[in-house]
Design a protein around this motif. Structure first.
Motif, short mmCIF file in Angstrom:
data_model
loop_
_atom_site.label_atom_id
_atom_site.label_comp_id
_atom_site.label_asym_id
_atom_site.label_seq_id
_atom_site.Cartn_x
_atom_site.Cartn_y
_atom_site.Cartn_z
N TYR A 306 0.81 -1.22 0.00
CA TYR A 306 0.00 0.00 0.00
C TYR A 306 0.85 1.27 0.00
O TYR A 306 0.31 2.37 -0.06
CB TYR A 306 -1.01 -0.01 1.16
N ARG A 308 3.33 1.42 -2.35
CA ARG A 308 4.12 1.18 -3.56
C ARG A 308 4.32 2.41 -4.42
O ARG A 308 5.06 2.37 -5.39
CB ARG A 308 3.50 0.06 -4.40
N VAL A 370 -4.70 3.55 -3.14
CA VAL A 370 -3.62 2.61 -2.82
C VAL A 370 -3.42 2.56 -1.30
O VAL A 370 -3.35 1.49 -0.70
CB VAL A 370 -2.31 3.04 -3.51
N LEU A 371 -3.37 3.73 -0.71
CA LEU A 371 -3.15 3.80 0.74
C LEU A 371 -4.25 3.06 1.50
O LEU A 371 -4.01 2.42 2.52
CB LEU A 371 -3.11 5.27 1.15
N LYS A 372 -5.47 3.12 0.98
CA LYS A 372 -6.59 2.46 1.65
C LYS A 372 -6.42 0.94 1.72
O LYS A 372 -7.01 0.30 2.57
CB LYS A 372 -7.91 2.81 0.94
N GLU A 373 -5.61 0.38 0.82
CA GLU A 373 -5.36 -1.06 0.90
C GLU A 373 -4.75 -1.41 2.26
O GLU A 373 -4.94 -2.50 2.77
CB GLU A 373 -4.40 -1.52 -0.21
N GLY A 374 -4.03 -0.46 2.83
CA GLY A 374 -3.40 -0.69 4.12
C GLY A 374 -4.43 -0.90 5.23
O GLY A 374 -4.13 -1.52 6.25
N GLU A 377 -4.82 -4.52 5.12
CA GLU A 377 -3.58 -5.30 5.12
C GLU A 377 -2.77 -5.13 6.39
O GLU A 377 -2.02 -6.01 6.77
CB GLU A 377 -2.69 -4.86 3.94
N VAL A 450 -11.66 -0.92 -3.61
CA VAL A 450 -11.01 -1.33 -2.36
C VAL A 450 -11.90 -1.03 -1.14
O VAL A 450 -11.80 -1.68 -0.10
CB VAL A 450 -9.63 -0.66 -2.23
N TRP A 454 -12.10 -2.99 2.81
CA TRP A 454 -11.64 -2.53 4.12
C TRP A 454 -12.80 -2.26 5.07
O TRP A 454 -12.69 -2.47 6.27
CB TRP A 454 -10.66 -1.37 4.03
#
Ligand code: ADP
Ligand code: MG
Length: 619
Positions: A306, A308, A370-374, A377, A450, A454
């Motif tokens: 997240y 990347r 992308v950050l929200k994938e964290g 994860e 995403v 989450w």
């Protein structure tokens, strides 16, 4: 050996076409690309030589030499790095390896001006040489091998490779300059360019004129210099070197950690969003060094997925130099560095959010998904990430944080409401929002795939559960209507219950239930998911990806105060025919489906019912 002729890969052909149409107004970037490659080649050999010193033994002082020759109209860039053998020359200088660039070129539109501005974010690498050269010769000998090779091309569809004698280890690139590129023979001009592009390069760059060599750069790793001595411009050039990009960094994070673990990190958030950010093959672009020696740019464990979008370098003082790429996996020291990189990057983002909310909002638009994938994860950073998250909402045009949202919650409101759709605009049009609007309750509008992952994982923020506005019985009755609405609100018309019972009977298995709604204000009907069933938008997403075969049944909610529903109820109580209600029931259900963006179950039946109804209206 005979000269072998090869055609360029189709994508290279396109790239060369774009290059020929003068990709950059500033052609001098070719030098940046070639010096960057030379520096990479030396880095690679330095790494291999740790375990096989004999590879570099004959000439261990890594360097790049640039030689202009006015009479011959050539400019030569030579390095004593790893070099290339025949196969490598063919593969590396005949194709495009970088996944993003290749993918982009496959889809290139043929509209050169548009392609140029887009390709700009990748950099064109070696092929930039053809911006200034009508012919490029590459002499190369791979470290550890005895045979040297000559590659040559005029950049017009073909190149040739043949064996060559007396080739030094490494790579020597001879540019036969175009008539209009004479400026790149002038030593002064070259010095200025190198100072600008390559000051951060950590090996010496020498300019050779009339037999004399002059060192042009500091040749010390930029990241080891004190922050106060590094200019914005140097940071930006270094960023472009590691990212292969042409933009500016949006955020530069440079720090040294000393103590339990010693390392230096220099990380950048790019200004423009890389085209391949969601490409599953995309690697993050953080290079790992150990005590100034480049180890790898392919260390998956150095940052979580997240993050990347970050680019840059990490230089560890503690890892063993001889560490192999395989050994890096599950290395406890690396895990600690990774944890520190995550923590620091997120805290820098938080600082940006606080100090420059507008530029943070820009960042979020590009990298938020992308950050929200964290959020699902990385349990450990969840709270931090929830604070960093921004959303569109029914509150207005701008982005809101969860803290903003909670601060605006109404008395009696217990949940954070959200509604997902294909786009924010589509979500904003949902009839399910009407009842929320009538109570002044804000709803987050979600449109990133995403989000569906989450939200169920995270569950709550600040002890307030996330709740889909399209699911479950609405506890909206607990929240007061706005004054204006309260005044206008009529009591639920008599006969509503009987009508609902009738609709249930008519629709039977087509719906899970029929209920009176407090979610609606101006619309007559909508579909919602029952408590515990899958959110409507998520279900559609899964069906699109063939992850789901059976749709769950929906609840049809009707608005008792809508003239149509009220009218039907009245008609029924005055002995209207059951058939009439049945026809109306199906029309209402189909209408709800259409509003939801779903196909009607039986278009022919739908059209017939609509016709009949219209006929009655004009009779
Ligand atoms: P990139 O540097 O992004 O990989 P380039 O087009 O600049 O793309 O170069 C393509 C490849 O050619 C490099 O990855 C490298 O393998 C090889 N190459 C280019 N220049 C050199 C060099 N001076 N020495 C060794 N290999 C080189
Ligand atoms: Mg390159």
């Amino acid at each position: 050996m005979q000269e072998e002729r090869h055609g360029f890969q189709a994508e290279v052909g396109r790239l060369l076409d774009i290059v020929a149409h003068s990709l950059y107004s500033d052609r001098s970037v070719f030098l940046r690309e070639l010096v960057s490659n030379a520096s990479d080649a030396c880095d690679k050999l330095r790494y291999l030589a740790i375990t096989r010193p004999e590879l570099a033994a004959e000439d261990a002082q890594f360097r790049v030499v640039i030689t202009p020759e006015a009479a011959a109209k050539t400019l030569t860039i030579a390095d004593n790095g790893i070099g290339m053998n025949r196969e490598e020359l063919v593969a590396n200088l005949g194709t495009i390896a970088r996944s993003g660039t290749a993918a982009f070129l496959k889809e290139a539109t043929g509209d050169t001006s548009k392609d140029i501005s887009l390709i700009g974010q990748f950099g064109v690498g070696f092929y930039a040489a053809f911006m200034v050269a009508e012919r490029v010769e590459v002499f190369s000998r791979r470290a550890g091998e005895t045979q040297g090779w000559r590659w040559v091309s005029d950049g017009k569809g073909e190149f040739a490779v043949a064996a060559a004698e007396d080739v030094a280890r490494g790579t020597r690139i001879v540019l036969h300059l175009r008539e209009d590129a004479g400026e790149f023979l002038e030593p002064l001009r070259l010095k200025t360019i190198i100072a600008r592009y390559s000051d951060h390069v950590s090996l010496p760059i020498l300019l050779k004129t009339e037999g004399k060599e002059e060192k042009l750069n500091e040749a010390a790793a930029l990241w080891m210099r004190p922050k106060s001595e590094i200019t914005e411009r140097q940071y930006a050039e270094f960023y472009r070197h590691v990212s292969h990009g042409f933009d500016e960094p949006r955020l530069t994070i440079h720090w040294r950690a000393e103590g339990k673990i010693d390392y230096t990190a220099l990380l950048f958030v790019p200004r423009s969003r890389p085209l391949d950010l969601f490409n599953p093959d995309r690697k993050h672009r953080v290079k790992l060094y150990v005590r100034r020696v480049f180890i790898t740019d392919d260390c998956a464990d150095i940052l979580p997925g997240y993050l990347r979008f970050l680019q840059g370098i990490v230089d560890s003082e503690d890892l063993p130099l001889s560490i192999s790429r395989e050994m890096l996996q599950h290395n406890p020291l690396l895990a600690k560095i990774r944890a520190a990189l995550v923590k620091r990057s997120l805290s820098e983002l938080a600082k940006l959010a606080e100090k420059e909310p507008e530029s943070y909002a820009d960042f979020w638009k590009d990298f938020g998904p992308v950050l929200k994938e964290g959020l699902y994860e990385d349990q450990e950073q969840r709270e931090t990430l929830l604070k960093l998250a921004r959303f569109r909402s029914t509150y207005g045009e701008g982005l809101v944080s969860l803290a903003d949202y909670v601060g605006r919650m109404k008395p009696g409101q217990e949940a954070i409401y959200y509604l997902s759709g294909e786009s924010v605009e589509a979500a904003a049009r949902s009839p399910q929002l009407e009842g929320f609007a009538a109570r002044g309750v804000e709803v987050l509008l979600l449109a990133d795939p995403v989000d569906e992952f989450w939200i169920p994982n995270v569950g709550a923020y600040d002890a307030k559960p996330f709740k889909s506005a399209t699911r479950g019985g609405a506890e909206l009755d607990k929240i007061e209507l706005s004054e204006e609405k309260k005044q206008a609100q009529e009591p639920q018309p008599a006969g509503t219950d009987a009508l609902i019972a009738m609709l249930r009977l008519a629709l039977q298995d087509a719906v899970k239930d029929v209920r009176a709604s407090s979610r609606l204000d101006t619309s007559a009907v909508c579909l919602v998911a029952d408590e515990g069933d899958m959110d409507i938008h998520l279900e559609r997403l899964l069906k699109q990806h063939r992850q789901l075969d059976n749709a769950s049944k929906r609840v049809l909610e009707v608005n008792p105060r809508h003239p149509l529903i009220a009218g039907l109820a009245k008609r029924l109580s005055q002995n209207g025919s059951a058939e009439e209600v049945t026809e109306a029931a199906w029309l209402l259900l189909d209408q709800a489906r259409i509003v939801q963006g779903e196909p009607v179950a039986d278009p022919v039946a739908f059209a017939r019912r609509l016709d009949a109804t219209l006929l009655k209206a004009i009779a």
